[in-house]
Design a protein around this motif. Sequence first.
Motif, PDB file in Angstrom:
ATOM      1  N   ASP A  36       0.826  -1.209   0.000  1.00 57.59           N
ATOM      2  CA  ASP A  36       0.000   0.000   0.000  1.00 57.59           C
ATOM      3  C   ASP A  36       0.860   1.259   0.000  1.00 57.59           C
ATOM      4  OD1 ASP A  36      -2.425  -1.223  -0.181  1.00 57.59           O
ATOM      5  OD2 ASP A  36      -3.164  -0.624   1.796  1.00 57.59           O
ATOM      6  N   ALA A  37       1.984   1.226   0.709  1.00 60.72           N
ATOM      7  CA  ALA A  37       2.876   2.390   0.741  1.00 60.72           C
ATOM      8  C   ALA A  37       3.478   2.641  -0.642  1.00 60.72           C
ATOM      9  CB  ALA A  37       3.981   2.176   1.771  1.00 60.72           C
ATOM     10  N   LEU A  38       3.910   1.595  -1.304  1.00 59.35           N
ATOM     11  CA  LEU A  38       4.456   1.729  -2.659  1.00 59.35           C
ATOM     12  C   LEU A  38       3.399   2.268  -3.624  1.00 59.35           C
ATOM     13  CD1 LEU A  38       6.610  -1.488  -3.148  1.00 59.35           C
ATOM     14  CD2 LEU A  38       7.393   0.844  -3.581  1.00 59.35           C
ATOM     15  N   THR A  39       2.193   1.749  -3.509  1.00 60.93           N
ATOM     16  CA  THR A  39       1.128   2.181  -4.408  1.00 60.93           C
ATOM     17  C   THR A  39       0.734   3.625  -4.136  1.00 60.93           C
ATOM     18  OG1 THR A  39       0.342  -0.113  -4.405  1.00 60.93           O
ATOM     19  CG2 THR A  39      -1.112   1.531  -5.370  1.00 60.93           C
ATOM     20  N   ALA A  40       0.702   4.007  -2.859  1.00 58.16           N
ATOM     21  CA  ALA A  40       0.400   5.399  -2.518  1.00 58.16           C
ATOM     22  C   ALA A  40       1.467   6.337  -3.066  1.00 58.16           C
ATOM     23  CB  ALA A  40       0.293   5.558  -1.002  1.00 58.16           C
ATOM     24  N   ALA A  42       3.176   5.809  -5.758  1.00 52.79           N
ATOM     25  CA  ALA A  42       2.940   5.882  -7.205  1.00 52.79           C
ATOM     26  C   ALA A  42       1.807   6.861  -7.516  1.00 52.79           C
ATOM     27  CB  ALA A  42       2.609   4.499  -7.756  1.00 52.79           C
ATOM     28  N   VAL A  43       0.754   6.846  -6.698  1.00 48.83           N
ATOM     29  CA  VAL A  43      -0.347   7.800  -6.882  1.00 48.83           C
ATOM     30  C   VAL A  43       0.162   9.228  -6.710  1.00 48.83           C
ATOM     31  CG1 VAL A  43      -2.537   8.626  -5.935  1.00 48.83           C
ATOM     32  CG2 VAL A  43      -2.134   6.166  -6.169  1.00 48.83           C
ATOM     33  N   ALA A  44       0.956   9.451  -5.670  1.00 46.27           N
ATOM     34  CA  ALA A  44       1.473  10.798  -5.401  1.00 46.27           C
ATOM     35  C   ALA A  44       2.399  11.277  -6.516  1.00 46.27           C
ATOM     36  CB  ALA A  44       2.200  10.814  -4.063  1.00 46.27           C
ATOM     37  N   GLU A  45       3.242  10.384  -7.024  1.00 43.03           N
ATOM     38  CA  GLU A  45       4.128  10.754  -8.129  1.00 43.03           C
ATOM     39  C   GLU A  45       3.317  11.083  -9.382  1.00 43.03           C
ATOM     40  OE1 GLU A  45       7.243  11.326  -8.614  1.00 43.03           O
ATOM     41  OE2 GLU A  45       8.281  10.609  -6.843  1.00 43.03           O
ATOM     42  N   LEU A  46       2.261  10.323  -9.631  1.00 44.67           N
ATOM     43  CA  LEU A  46       1.392  10.609 -10.769  1.00 44.67           C
ATOM     44  C   LEU A  46       0.760  11.990 -10.626  1.00 44.67           C
ATOM     45  CD1 LEU A  46      -0.271   9.913 -13.296  1.00 44.67           C
ATOM     46  CD2 LEU A  46      -1.876   8.686 -11.803  1.00 44.67           C
ATOM     47  N   ALA A  47       0.270  12.284  -9.421  1.00 46.11           N
ATOM     48  CA  ALA A  47      -0.341  13.596  -9.183  1.00 46.11           C
ATOM     49  C   ALA A  47       0.670  14.723  -9.373  1.00 46.11           C
ATOM     50  CB  ALA A  47      -0.928  13.644  -7.775  1.00 46.11           C
ATOM     51  N   ARG A 148       2.203   4.882 -14.779  1.00 44.63           N
ATOM     52  CA  ARG A 148       1.829   5.018 -13.377  1.00 44.63           C
ATOM     53  C   ARG A 148       0.500   4.326 -13.089  1.00 44.63           C
ATOM     54  NH1 ARG A 148       6.178   5.436 -11.290  1.00 44.63           N
ATOM     55  NH2 ARG A 148       7.204   7.415 -10.852  1.00 44.63           N
ATOM     56  N   SER A 149      -0.445   4.459 -14.006  1.00 44.44           N
ATOM     57  CA  SER A 149      -1.763   3.863 -13.782  1.00 44.44           C
ATOM     58  C   SER A 149      -1.689   2.348 -13.687  1.00 44.44           C
ATOM     59  CB  SER A 149      -2.720   4.272 -14.913  1.00 44.44           C
ATOM     60  OG  SER A 149      -2.968   5.662 -14.882  1.00 44.44           O
ATOM     61  N   ILE A 150      -0.935   1.712 -14.590  1.00 44.34           N
ATOM     62  CA  ILE A 150      -0.877   0.250 -14.523  1.00 44.34           C
ATOM     63  C   ILE A 150      -0.040  -0.208 -13.326  1.00 44.34           C
ATOM     64  CG2 ILE A 150      -1.360  -0.106 -16.955  1.00 44.34           C
ATOM     65  CD1 ILE A 150       1.548  -0.495 -17.512  1.00 44.34           C
ATOM     66  N   GLN A 151       0.906   0.615 -12.869  1.00 51.71           N
ATOM     67  CA  GLN A 151       1.630   0.278 -11.641  1.00 51.71           C
ATOM     68  C   GLN A 151       0.674   0.306 -10.441  1.00 51.71           C
ATOM     69  OE1 GLN A 151       4.670   3.298 -11.850  1.00 51.71           O
ATOM     70  NE2 GLN A 151       6.216   1.882 -12.657  1.00 51.71           N
ATOM     71  N   ILE A 152      -0.231   1.271 -10.426  1.00 54.80           N
ATOM     72  CA  ILE A 152      -1.210   1.364  -9.337  1.00 54.80           C
ATOM     73  C   ILE A 152      -2.145   0.155  -9.362  1.00 54.80           C
ATOM     74  CG2 ILE A 152      -3.168   2.698  -8.446  1.00 54.80           C
ATOM     75  CD1 ILE A 152      -1.645   5.216  -9.587  1.00 54.80           C
ATOM     76  N   PHE A 153      -2.610  -0.207 -10.545  1.00 57.26           N
ATOM     77  CA  PHE A 153      -3.444  -1.409 -10.668  1.00 57.26           C
ATOM     78  C   PHE A 153      -2.693  -2.634 -10.162  1.00 57.26           C
ATOM     79  CE2 PHE A 153      -6.376   0.822 -13.557  1.00 57.26           C
ATOM     80  CZ  PHE A 153      -7.581   0.243 -13.175  1.00 57.26           C
ATOM     81  N   GLU A 154      -1.409  -2.726 -10.497  1.00 60.76           N
ATOM     82  CA  GLU A 154      -0.622  -3.886 -10.086  1.00 60.76           C
ATOM     83  C   GLU A 154      -0.559  -3.994  -8.561  1.00 60.76           C
ATOM     84  OE1 GLU A 154       1.565  -7.231 -11.659  1.00 60.76           O
ATOM     85  OE2 GLU A 154       0.135  -5.784 -12.446  1.00 60.76           O
ATOM     86  N   ILE A 190     -11.099  -3.196  -5.266  1.00 56.39           N
ATOM     87  CA  ILE A 190     -11.482  -3.296  -6.669  1.00 56.39           C
ATOM     88  C   ILE A 190     -12.659  -2.372  -6.976  1.00 56.39           C
ATOM     89  CG2 ILE A 190     -12.292  -4.859  -8.465  1.00 56.39           C
ATOM     90  CD1 ILE A 190      -9.354  -5.197  -7.613  1.00 56.39           C
ATOM     91  N   GLU A 191     -13.534  -2.160  -6.015  1.00 56.48           N
ATOM     92  CA  GLU A 191     -14.672  -1.245  -6.210  1.00 56.48           C
ATOM     93  C   GLU A 191     -14.221   0.193  -6.411  1.00 56.48           C
ATOM     94  OE1 GLU A 191     -17.932  -3.855  -3.601  1.00 56.48           O
ATOM     95  OE2 GLU A 191     -16.850  -2.156  -2.697  1.00 56.48           O
ATOM     96  N   ALA A 192     -12.982   0.485  -6.016  1.00 63.53           N
ATOM     97  CA  ALA A 192     -12.446   1.843  -6.174  1.00 63.53           C
ATOM     98  C   ALA A 192     -11.844   2.085  -7.562  1.00 63.53           C
ATOM     99  CB  ALA A 192     -11.381   2.110  -5.109  1.00 63.53           C
ATOM    100  N   THR A 193     -11.730   1.040  -8.389  1.00 67.76           N
ATOM    101  CA  THR A 193     -11.018   1.189  -9.662  1.00 67.76           C
ATOM    102  C   THR A 193     -11.704   2.070 -10.708  1.00 67.76           C
ATOM    103  OG1 THR A 193     -11.922  -0.920 -10.474  1.00 67.76           O
ATOM    104  CG2 THR A 193      -9.760  -0.984  -9.389  1.00 67.76           C
ATOM    105  N   PRO A 194     -13.029   2.326 -10.649  1.00 58.75           N
ATOM    106  CA  PRO A 194     -13.597   3.238 -11.656  1.00 58.75           C
ATOM    107  C   PRO A 194     -12.897   4.593 -11.714  1.00 58.75           C
ATOM    108  CG  PRO A 194     -15.368   2.036 -10.616  1.00 58.75           C
ATOM    109  CD  PRO A 194     -14.109   1.678  -9.863  1.00 58.75           C
ATOM    110  N   MET A 195     -12.433   5.102 -10.582  1.00 63.13           N
ATOM    111  CA  MET A 195     -11.750   6.403 -10.623  1.00 63.13           C
ATOM    112  C   MET A 195     -10.394   6.300 -11.326  1.00 63.13           C
ATOM    113  SD  MET A 195     -10.639   6.913  -6.623  1.00 63.13           S
ATOM    114  CE  MET A 195      -9.642   5.697  -5.748  1.00 63.13           C
ATOM    115  N   LEU A 196      -9.780   5.119 -11.289  1.00 67.46           N
ATOM    116  CA  LEU A 196      -8.532   4.924 -12.029  1.00 67.46           C
ATOM    117  C   LEU A 196      -8.805   4.855 -13.527  1.00 67.46           C
ATOM    118  CD1 LEU A 196      -6.826   2.258  -9.738  1.00 67.46           C
ATOM    119  CD2 LEU A 196      -6.338   4.698  -9.846  1.00 67.46           C
TER     120      LEU A 196
END
Length: 338
Positions: A36-40, A42-47, A148-154, A190-196
């Motif tokens: 979760d820390a790695l994914t967060a 990745a989200v922050a870097e994308l932003a 970044r998006s596919i890294q977040i999905f991963e 997975i329910e959160a993925t529509p925003m991605l």
Amino acid sequence: MAFEQAGGTYDSYIGSAVTEPLAAHSDPGRAAVATDALTAAAVAELATVEAEALALGPGNEPQYARTRAVTRVLARIPAFLPQAPVDSSDLVSAEAALSGRLSGPDLALAAQSAASSVLASCPTAFETAVRLTLLPSTPLHDELMFIRSIQIFEGLYRQVAGDVAEAIKAIGAVDIESACTLLADGAARIEATPMLYRVLTTMPRAAFAVIRDNTQGRSAIQSRWYHQVQALCAAPTPPEGVAGLPTPEISGPTLQDVYATSELAMPAAQHRRLTTAMRRLDRAWSAMKRNHWGLTVKIIGSVPGTGGTTGASYLRTSSEAPLFPLLRQQDSSVREGV
């Protein structure tokens, strides 16, 4: 990643060799926190990247729409990455930015502020790993968002695979409460993925065509953790004629197996609750696959896909396959009055 720019694999494209060792741990709990820390991060870097692009062209409406969509993902980190070391107070500026229509410079500033707070809360090694694993194959800005998006999905797939693996153990120990909690966690992610997918819909068709031509043989359908989730749930039959699919690591019964054999070992109420939890995960996973199909139709149309697939046609067929065929059979039996 540098040497496999041409003819590389999906894993080299997203930098798995860099991030996987940081997330791997024999303790599932610690592995989940790290993922979760790695994914967060990745989200922050994308932003950060998208906010910087908006700041350079504040009147660019498509970039504004993308930055706002990314800011929404950033603001929702506590909901879909609950074990990341991120406090909701770090995201105040992102939440505020979504409450109205800010100017381009103000939206960029709000996104950058929240992203900086998230990165500051993550271990330095994680921030460095995420920064180093952004190595596009084209000069297009759109590819930065795509990677970044596919890294977040991963990261999400990895967490769901962990949830399902632990749920199998819990059911084996007749700890249905824990199993349902784990499956609920996976479903919520997975329910959160529509925003991605909303972020990915900002990809122009022409830009993706260029990216696709430069990443032949690398496809998100080659995600190891995506296939691990499906194999842990019910060991589906791999599609024919699709190149580069990973082999899932399964050493015991699937979730569907233990569900089918455990009915007599638990009270009926617990079995119904477990069934409900499995159905929720199944629905979320199927909806995510349908969204992927819809996005593909929008961006690439009906042309052949990457990884040797038929593109949108393949994804449509895939989206109709349930995680738990046994539950689908039960539903059919009920409808037919069997």
